[in-house]
Design a protein around this motif. Structure first.
Motif, PDB file in Angstrom:
ATOM      1  N   UNK A 353       0.818  -1.211   0.000  1.00  0.00           N
ATOM      2  CA  UNK A 353       0.000   0.000   0.000  1.00  0.00           C
ATOM      3  C   UNK A 353       0.856   1.266   0.000  1.00  0.00           C
ATOM      4  N   UNK A 354       2.037   1.191   0.597  1.00  0.00           N
ATOM      5  CA  UNK A 354       2.927   2.357   0.565  1.00  0.00           C
ATOM      6  C   UNK A 354       3.582   2.497  -0.803  1.00  0.00           C
ATOM      7  N   UNK A 355       3.918   1.369  -1.415  1.00  0.00           N
ATOM      8  CA  UNK A 355       4.540   1.420  -2.739  1.00  0.00           C
ATOM      9  C   UNK A 355       3.542   1.958  -3.764  1.00  0.00           C
ATOM     10  N   UNK A 356       2.307   1.454  -3.708  1.00  0.00           N
ATOM     11  CA  UNK A 356       1.321   1.814  -4.732  1.00  0.00           C
ATOM     12  C   UNK A 356       0.527   3.078  -4.384  1.00  0.00           C
ATOM     13  N   UNK A 357       0.876   3.694  -3.285  1.00  0.00           N
ATOM     14  CA  UNK A 357       0.314   4.993  -2.931  1.00  0.00           C
ATOM     15  C   UNK A 357       0.525   5.996  -4.064  1.00  0.00           C
ATOM     16  N   UNK A 358       1.584   5.778  -4.841  1.00  0.00           N
ATOM     17  CA  UNK A 358       1.915   6.702  -5.930  1.00  0.00           C
ATOM     18  C   UNK A 358       0.894   6.681  -7.062  1.00  0.00           C
ATOM     19  N   UNK A 359       0.079   5.640  -7.150  1.00  0.00           N
ATOM     20  CA  UNK A 359      -0.886   5.561  -8.246  1.00  0.00           C
ATOM     21  C   UNK A 359      -2.011   6.568  -8.019  1.00  0.00           C
ATOM     22  N   UNK A 360      -2.527   7.128  -9.099  1.00  0.00           N
ATOM     23  CA  UNK A 360      -3.597   8.112  -8.939  1.00  0.00           C
ATOM     24  C   UNK A 360      -4.877   7.468  -8.432  1.00  0.00           C
ATOM     25  N   UNK A 361      -5.784   8.266  -7.868  1.00  0.00           N
ATOM     26  CA  UNK A 361      -7.064   7.732  -7.421  1.00  0.00           C
ATOM     27  C   UNK A 361      -7.803   7.115  -8.605  1.00  0.00           C
ATOM     28  N   UNK A 362      -7.782   7.795  -9.738  1.00  0.00           N
ATOM     29  CA  UNK A 362      -8.498   7.294 -10.923  1.00  0.00           C
ATOM     30  C   UNK A 362      -7.652   7.519 -12.178  1.00  0.00           C
ATOM     31  N   UNK A 363      -7.859   6.648 -13.167  1.00  0.00           N
ATOM     32  CA  UNK A 363      -7.118   6.757 -14.429  1.00  0.00           C
ATOM     33  C   UNK A 363      -7.990   6.226 -15.550  1.00  0.00           C
ATOM     34  N   UNK A 364      -7.598   6.520 -16.773  1.00  0.00           N
ATOM     35  CA  UNK A 364      -8.435   6.192 -17.929  1.00  0.00           C
ATOM     36  C   UNK A 364      -7.579   5.720 -19.102  1.00  0.00           C
ATOM     37  N   UNK A 365      -8.090   4.717 -19.826  1.00  0.00           N
ATOM     38  CA  UNK A 365      -7.439   4.251 -21.056  1.00  0.00           C
ATOM     39  C   UNK A 365      -8.455   4.253 -22.187  1.00  0.00           C
ATOM     40  N   UNK A 366      -8.283   5.177 -23.104  1.00  0.00           N
ATOM     41  CA  UNK A 366      -9.145   5.190 -24.289  1.00  0.00           C
ATOM     42  C   UNK A 366      -8.351   4.601 -25.429  1.00  0.00           C
ATOM     43  N   UNK A 367      -9.008   3.748 -26.211  1.00  0.00           N
ATOM     44  CA  UNK A 367      -8.319   3.119 -27.329  1.00  0.00           C
ATOM     45  C   UNK A 367      -7.840   4.177 -28.329  1.00  0.00           C
ATOM     46  N   UNK A 368      -6.555   4.132 -28.650  1.00  0.00           N
ATOM     47  CA  UNK A 368      -5.955   4.938 -29.721  1.00  0.00           C
ATOM     48  C   UNK A 368      -6.296   6.427 -29.628  1.00  0.00           C
TER      49      UNK A 368
END
Lengths: 391, 391
Positions: A353-368
């Motif tokens: 949990x401390x290592x992955x604390x760096x990940x944003x609360x939310x993220x998005x992947x749109x194709x191309x």
């Protein structure tokens, strides 16, 4: 790419099996009523859910450092009792920086940080502070940690350049001490940039006839979704100022290092718009480099917070929020695929949990997804593809 | 984990430098008006943005397969003209499966798939179909591809077990053919599960006195955010049915392989709730295994679509949507950190957008999220920690 999966199969399969060896599961007696039969390890039945999770993780990932023990309150010191000199001084400095930076962020956001503290049986520990769902920041975390670990001789030789008296025994390990502070802050407003910093101090014990080695590493870098040249000049200018005060060559060298480190290779893009990054720093006396490192930490707030304050009330539309989310997807790609701290931490059994604390609360992947030419989004991409000189 | 970053520094640094070598940037003449100086590669100035991106990726990532050329329409065949037998038959089968599966999904969703097609100079190519922002699915993609590549002798030996006449020349390469279909579908409703499948056929050319080798691989697996035992029995039951028809040992073996492959090691959790997974399948005659593989593809729709249809109108609240997003974060973690196809594809210069099509439209990372005991969320986690026998 299904067509290439097979090429690396054998070795990964072997790892999977080794990884799960300790968790040897067996089918429990079938439960009544036609319910599915769930397999459980015999050990996990007797322990609490939290311990069971820890036991599983121990089995699932090779552990290079001892499992952490959670504490209700941060201890006076994370260093071992006998540790003085730079070890003690660096811990004090990073903890003070953690306090001051968290206080500055809370002053702007209005929300406090949640704190988790742990120690490890062999010494060392950490303090994670996380602010989630704030008014200004979606997620902001500041971690400090102290680790007593050991590294294989090759890693030691690669790190220190000391190899004349190197052991050839593959089971030999070189004890080390490491202390550091690391942080990522993701604001809500797409016009306010994400910022990351990390400052660390390493020492190896005297080993195999070679005296103790030490070095500093670290850096601060900024990741906007939209380019604001004034912001970038302010941020880079502040760090150039700190660098120039210590060595006229530092800024150019550490700026380039940063641009080269934070590359999402499969995209041909940098994660953000740079800053400074350095490692192996031991070419001056330790106190001099310590002062440089301390000033870098002290520059986090004045280099970053005014930028966020400038943009916290900027108008934005749904498309701009989506673009920010897409850039956060890129942030995740870099951190999970390339970031050495993250990938190494995940493999060696650090506190997830401390290592992955760096990940944003939310993220998005749109194709191309590719922004139209001439837009502000395309401009940001251009800067991630060709690093600029800001100051 | 700042404290461990340094240990792997030297080798990664070297890679970074090699990776960027071809893109040697130089500072362009300063622009007027105090604007930042942006560095550009001389080559990127003369070419279009798309080509420039390709050139950058060529420089940034070592390329094991030739760069793709986009086409406006899918060609009659992706196989080379002279390729007949299983190569031709498998391509026809995966393309028919792609058509049928996409048609079935569109029939439920109402929205059509966007298609992108490419070929490669040396032969082969692919067709990516993606449905984004549908009524039922947030993102669904079905890719087919045909690759003519080459692998190092060790990879060949590891894959085939053939090593008696192996070359010891590290620059030697074994030519191979691979064709496959792969897909991930992420529905909107948190009660409707994500599904992934992948079926592939490999052939190596005769090499170094060893005749041509061939094998099949693949699997279908399901990733719900909430456990519905009837759904799981339906899904696993359908695949058990296909397996049992071909070999009484297949289901138990391939179900276990699936549970062991899709493990997020740093979490001690599986990505989802299993299905089947197999590789190296060449212990029966090729036509028999081909029929098994084809039936597996034909089982995708009846095993999965009824489950989605059952849940498409289920009520859900914001907390349930958030839990789905957190599970999608785990999906991203598995795919970017462990999935062999993804990690290998990113390193070898495959078509990035087709490789990362598997990522969900949106995902979420909450610090130290742990559902309360006794909740439906905790139940799902329990099943990811101890694989169940569903049928």
């Amino acid at each position: 790419m299904m067509q290439t999966e097979r090429l690396v199969r054998r070795s990964t399969c072997a790892r999977t099996k080794v990884g799960r060896k300790g968790a040897a599961v067996r089918a429990s007696a079938a439960r009544g009523g036609g319910r599915p039969h769930q397999q459980q390890s015999s050990s996990s039945r007797a322990v609490s859910r939290k311990e069971s999770g820890a036991a599983r993780r121990m089995a699932a990932a090779p552990r290079a450092i001892a499992k952490e023990v959670m504490l209700s309150k941060a201890p006076e010191r994370l260093c071992r009792e006998g540790d003085t000199g730079m070890r003690e001084k660096f811990e004090k400095t990073i903890r003070k920086a953690q306090d001051e930076i968290c206080a500055a962020i809370t002053a702007v956001d209005g929300k406090s940080f949640h704190e988790d503290t742990w120690t490890r049986p062999g010494g060392g520990g950490g303090i994670s502070r996380v602010l989630s769902d704030g008014k200004v920041w979606e997620k902001a975390g500041v971690n400090v940690s102290v680790v007593y670990g050991s590294m294989p001789p090759e890693a030691y030789r690669a790190a220190t350049g000391v190899d004349k008296k190197g052991s050839t025994d593959p089971n030999d390990r070189v004890p080390f001490f490491a202390a550091g502070i690391s942080s990522v802050m993701h604001p809500r407003n797409p016009h306010a940039p994400t910022m990351h910093f990390n400052y660390r101090y390493f020492e190896t014990d005297a080993w195999n006839g070679v005296p103790s080695q030490w070095w500093f590493g670290g850096g601060t870098d900024i990741t906007p979704s939209y380019v604001d040249e004034e912001d970038m000049k302010h941020f880079h200018g502040m760090y150039k100022g700190v660098c120039d005060k210590h060595d006229p060559e530092y800024y150019a060298k550490f700026k380039k290092w940063c641009d080269e480190y934070f590359v999402i290779k499969h995209r041909g893009e940098t994660r953000g718009l740079g800053g400074i990054f350095f490692d192996d720093l031991n070419d001056k006396d330790p106190d001099t480099i310590f002062e440089f490192s301390k000033e870098c930490m002290n520059t986090v707030v004045p280099s970053y917070v005014p930028i966020v304050e400038r943009h916290v009330n900027d108008d934005f539309n749904e498309e701009q929020k989506e673009w920010q989310q897409i850039r956060r997807g890129r942030y995740v790609e870099f951190n999970l695929v390339y970031d050495r701290g993250t990938t190494f931490g995940l493999k060696t059994g650090g506190r997830i949990e401390s290592i992955l604390m760096s990940l944003p609360m939310t993220a998005r992947w749109e194709y191309d997804h590719e922004p139209e030419e001439g837009t502000e989004e395309a401009k940001l991409l251009q800067y991630t593809r060709n690093a600029a000189t800001w100051v």
